[in-house]
Write a protein that holds these residues in place. Structure first.
Motif, PDB file in Angstrom:
ATOM      1  N   VAL A 139      53.626   9.070 -47.528  1.00 46.00           N
ATOM      2  CA  VAL A 139      54.173   8.739 -48.463  1.00 46.00           C
ATOM      3  C   VAL A 139      53.551   7.932 -49.400  1.00 46.00           C
ATOM      4  CG1 VAL A 139      56.238   7.535 -48.658  1.00 46.00           C
ATOM      5  CG2 VAL A 139      55.746   9.163 -47.029  1.00 46.00           C
ATOM      6  N   LEU A 140      53.717   7.352 -50.500  1.00 48.49           N
ATOM      7  CA  LEU A 140      52.518   6.440 -51.533  1.00 48.49           C
ATOM      8  C   LEU A 140      53.275   5.204 -51.247  1.00 48.49           C
ATOM      9  CD1 LEU A 140      51.163   9.322 -53.700  1.00 48.49           C
ATOM     10  CD2 LEU A 140      50.696   8.624 -51.330  1.00 48.49           C
ATOM     11  N   ASP A 141      52.283   4.294 -51.152  1.00 47.98           N
ATOM     12  CA  ASP A 141      52.872   2.454 -50.806  1.00 47.98           C
ATOM     13  C   ASP A 141      52.762   2.010 -51.656  1.00 47.98           C
ATOM     14  OD1 ASP A 141      49.945   2.262 -50.473  1.00 47.98           O
ATOM     15  OD2 ASP A 141      50.883   0.821 -48.793  1.00 47.98           O
ATOM     16  N   ARG A 142      51.991   1.913 -53.407  1.00 46.16           N
ATOM     17  CA  ARG A 142      51.829   2.071 -54.777  1.00 46.16           C
ATOM     18  C   ARG A 142      52.208   2.563 -55.558  1.00 46.16           C
ATOM     19  NH1 ARG A 142      47.284   1.655 -51.620  1.00 46.16           N
ATOM     20  NH2 ARG A 142      45.279   1.672 -52.695  1.00 46.16           N
ATOM     21  N   GLN A 143      51.156   1.411 -56.736  1.00 50.15           N
ATOM     22  CA  GLN A 143      52.052   2.214 -58.010  1.00 50.15           C
ATOM     23  C   GLN A 143      50.025   3.085 -58.532  1.00 50.15           C
ATOM     24  OE1 GLN A 143      53.195   0.838 -61.262  1.00 50.15           O
ATOM     25  NE2 GLN A 143      52.130   2.196 -62.547  1.00 50.15           N
ATOM     26  N   GLN A 144      48.980   3.846 -58.507  1.00 42.90           N
ATOM     27  CA  GLN A 144      48.432   3.898 -58.870  1.00 42.90           C
ATOM     28  C   GLN A 144      47.641   4.455 -59.558  1.00 42.90           C
ATOM     29  OE1 GLN A 144      47.130   5.152 -54.450  1.00 42.90           O
ATOM     30  NE2 GLN A 144      45.031   3.932 -55.045  1.00 42.90           N
ATOM     31  N   ALA A 145      46.511   4.468 -60.408  1.00 43.57           N
ATOM     32  CA  ALA A 145      46.694   5.280 -61.689  1.00 43.57           C
ATOM     33  C   ALA A 145      45.759   7.179 -61.236  1.00 43.57           C
ATOM     34  CB  ALA A 145      45.757   4.791 -62.726  1.00 43.57           C
ATOM     35  N   LEU A 146      44.903   6.398 -60.486  1.00 43.37           N
ATOM     36  CA  LEU A 146      44.417   7.362 -59.967  1.00 43.37           C
ATOM     37  C   LEU A 146      44.428   7.253 -58.189  1.00 43.37           C
ATOM     38  CD1 LEU A 146      40.938   7.906 -62.363  1.00 43.37           C
ATOM     39  CD2 LEU A 146      43.260   9.296 -62.129  1.00 43.37           C
ATOM     40  N   PHE A 147      44.642   8.494 -57.706  1.00 45.33           N
ATOM     41  CA  PHE A 147      44.038   8.592 -56.072  1.00 45.33           C
ATOM     42  C   PHE A 147      44.067   9.610 -55.424  1.00 45.33           C
ATOM     43  CE2 PHE A 147      48.766   9.944 -56.868  1.00 45.33           C
ATOM     44  CZ  PHE A 147      49.022  10.614 -55.961  1.00 45.33           C
ATOM     45  N   VAL A 148      43.592   9.365 -54.341  1.00 47.47           N
ATOM     46  CA  VAL A 148      42.806  10.838 -53.553  1.00 47.47           C
ATOM     47  C   VAL A 148      43.040  10.945 -52.172  1.00 47.47           C
ATOM     48  CG1 VAL A 148      40.715  11.687 -52.909  1.00 47.47           C
ATOM     49  CG2 VAL A 148      40.001  10.360 -54.700  1.00 47.47           C
ATOM     50  N   ARG A 149      44.018  11.644 -51.811  1.00 44.25           N
ATOM     51  CA  ARG A 149      44.060  11.753 -50.326  1.00 44.25           C
ATOM     52  C   ARG A 149      43.400  13.212 -49.692  1.00 44.25           C
ATOM     53  NH1 ARG A 149      46.094   7.808 -51.661  1.00 44.25           N
ATOM     54  NH2 ARG A 149      47.822   6.357 -50.664  1.00 44.25           N
ATOM     55  N   ALA A 150      42.951  13.888 -48.399  1.00 40.89           N
ATOM     56  CA  ALA A 150      42.471  14.112 -48.020  1.00 40.89           C
ATOM     57  C   ALA A 150      42.837  14.305 -46.685  1.00 40.89           C
ATOM     58  CB  ALA A 150      40.922  14.071 -48.215  1.00 40.89           C
ATOM     59  N   GLY A 151      42.208  15.556 -46.195  1.00 30.80           N
ATOM     60  CA  GLY A 151      42.745  15.906 -44.519  1.00 30.80           C
ATOM     61  C   GLY A 151      42.138  16.880 -44.247  1.00 30.80           C
ATOM     62  N   GLY A 152      41.739  17.841 -42.704  1.00 30.25           N
ATOM     63  CA  GLY A 152      40.955  18.593 -42.425  1.00 30.25           C
ATOM     64  C   GLY A 152      41.122  18.509 -40.700  1.00 30.25           C
ATOM     65  N   LEU A 153      40.266  19.521 -40.390  1.00 27.42           N
ATOM     66  CA  LEU A 153      40.103  19.855 -39.127  1.00 27.42           C
ATOM     67  C   LEU A 153      38.560  19.564 -38.614  1.00 27.42           C
ATOM     68  CD1 LEU A 153      42.302  22.238 -38.059  1.00 27.42           C
ATOM     69  CD2 LEU A 153      42.431  20.219 -37.766  1.00 27.42           C
ATOM     70  N   ASN A 154      38.002  19.345 -37.360  1.00 24.85           N
ATOM     71  CA  ASN A 154      36.784  19.727 -36.640  1.00 24.85           C
ATOM     72  C   ASN A 154      37.535  21.142 -36.679  1.00 24.85           C
ATOM     73  OD1 ASN A 154      35.261  17.535 -37.119  1.00 24.85           O
ATOM     74  ND2 ASN A 154      36.119  16.463 -35.255  1.00 24.85           N
ATOM     75  N   ARG A 155      35.732  21.446 -36.811  1.00 24.22           N
ATOM     76  CA  ARG A 155      35.482  23.140 -36.338  1.00 24.22           C
ATOM     77  C   ARG A 155      36.465  23.610 -34.585  1.00 24.22           C
ATOM     78  NH1 ARG A 155      32.505  26.709 -33.203  1.00 24.22           N
ATOM     79  NH2 ARG A 155      31.087  25.133 -32.615  1.00 24.22           N
ATOM     80  N   PRO A 156      37.231  24.002 -33.945  1.00 21.34           N
ATOM     81  CA  PRO A 156      37.514  24.204 -33.240  1.00 21.34           C
ATOM     82  C   PRO A 156      36.283  25.013 -32.208  1.00 21.34           C
ATOM     83  CG  PRO A 156      39.157  25.801 -34.440  1.00 21.34           C
ATOM     84  CD  PRO A 156      37.507  24.921 -35.325  1.00 21.34           C
ATOM     85  N   ASN A 157      36.419  24.720 -30.947  1.00 22.79           N
ATOM     86  CA  ASN A 157      35.664  25.301 -29.896  1.00 22.79           C
ATOM     87  C   ASN A 157      35.353  26.795 -29.753  1.00 22.79           C
ATOM     88  OD1 ASN A 157      34.949  22.366 -28.944  1.00 22.79           O
ATOM     89  ND2 ASN A 157      36.717  22.369 -26.936  1.00 22.79           N
ATOM     90  N   GLN A 158      36.752  27.421 -30.025  1.00 18.13           N
ATOM     91  CA  GLN A 158      35.440  28.850 -29.952  1.00 18.13           C
ATOM     92  C   GLN A 158      35.566  29.179 -31.126  1.00 18.13           C
ATOM     93  OE1 GLN A 158      38.751  27.110 -29.963  1.00 18.13           O
ATOM     94  NE2 GLN A 158      41.018  28.465 -31.220  1.00 18.13           N
ATOM     95  N   GLY A 159      35.377  28.578 -32.581  1.00 19.80           N
ATOM     96  CA  GLY A 159      35.503  28.230 -33.800  1.00 19.80           C
ATOM     97  C   GLY A 159      36.169  28.885 -34.854  1.00 19.80           C
ATOM     98  N   TRP A 160      36.115  28.773 -35.705  1.00 26.12           N
ATOM     99  CA  TRP A 160      36.661  29.464 -36.706  1.00 26.12           C
ATOM    100  C   TRP A 160      37.023  30.918 -36.690  1.00 26.12           C
ATOM    101  CZ3 TRP A 160      39.541  25.125 -38.802  1.00 26.12           C
ATOM    102  CH2 TRP A 160      38.971  24.144 -38.735  1.00 26.12           C
ATOM    103  N   GLU A 161      38.663  31.442 -37.329  1.00 24.24           N
ATOM    104  CA  GLU A 161      39.072  32.133 -37.199  1.00 24.24           C
ATOM    105  C   GLU A 161      38.681  33.154 -38.403  1.00 24.24           C
ATOM    106  OE1 GLU A 161      43.477  33.548 -36.434  1.00 24.24           O
ATOM    107  OE2 GLU A 161      43.630  31.790 -36.232  1.00 24.24           O
TER     108      GLU A 161
END
Length: 176
Positions: A139-161
């Motif tokens: 949920v964004l908390d302020r006005q911004q002309a440009l913005f970036v959002r990112a998220g992800g995961l480290n490789r699982p111990n068993q590797g990617w399917e």
């Protein structure tokens, strides 16, 4: 403008709704866009503030536009996958997305967007071959002309399917 599409030359008199050319790629840009300048008596005039007073209005008499321009209130400029949160300079240059990721690399989904307002919601989801593997809602908390959002995961111990991975990015405002 699209290469070869310009249908006017300097000095042509134009009427409202006359076609000047087509939006597209000239071969020297990374995305379709057009630059417009308005001149009166040889002087550059801002069509949104022809009297020189900037008041952010799109309505006459404060603008030269006969019909207010319908501009998007916000949206996505680009999205992609990478093995880390991309640098802002790479996002602006259009070089942030990875063509392919190493099997042992982390996986990040990112979004470069414009027009953030307080209360907007950005959702990033990564689906694996047979199930969702990542989701974050911000949920964004302020006005911004440009913005970036990112998220992800480290490789699982068993590797990617093995299989296809897809990313989904949504920018919501007031339920829309």
């Amino acid at each position: 403008m699209r290469e070869g599409s310009v249908s006017v030359i300097v000095g042509d008199l134009m009427e409202p709704s006359d076609v000047l050319g087509k939006v597209g790629l000239s071969g020297r840009t990374q995305f379709p866009h057009v630059h417009i300048s308005v001149r009166q008596g040889g002087q550059l005039v801002d069509p949104f503030a022809p009297d020189g007073v900037i008041n952010c209005s799109t309505l006459a008499p404060y603008t030269l536009w006969a019909v207010p321009i319908d501009t998007p209130a916000g949206g996505l400029l680009s999205t992609g996958f990478s093995d880390s949160v991309p640098d802002y300079a790479d996002l602006k240059a259009g070089t942030a997305a990875a063509d392919a990721l190493r099997p042992d690399a982390p996986v990040f989904l990112w979004a470069f967007a414009f027009g953030a307002q307080p209360g907007d919601v950005v959702t990033l989801t990564i689906d694996g071959p047979d199930r969702p593997i990542f989701e974050i809602e911000d949920v964004l908390d302020r006005q911004q002309a440009l913005f970036v959002r990112a998220g992800g995961l480290n490789r699982p111990n068993q590797g990617w399917e093995t299989g296809t991975y897809t990313g989904h990015v949504m920018h919501h405002r007031d339920g829309g």
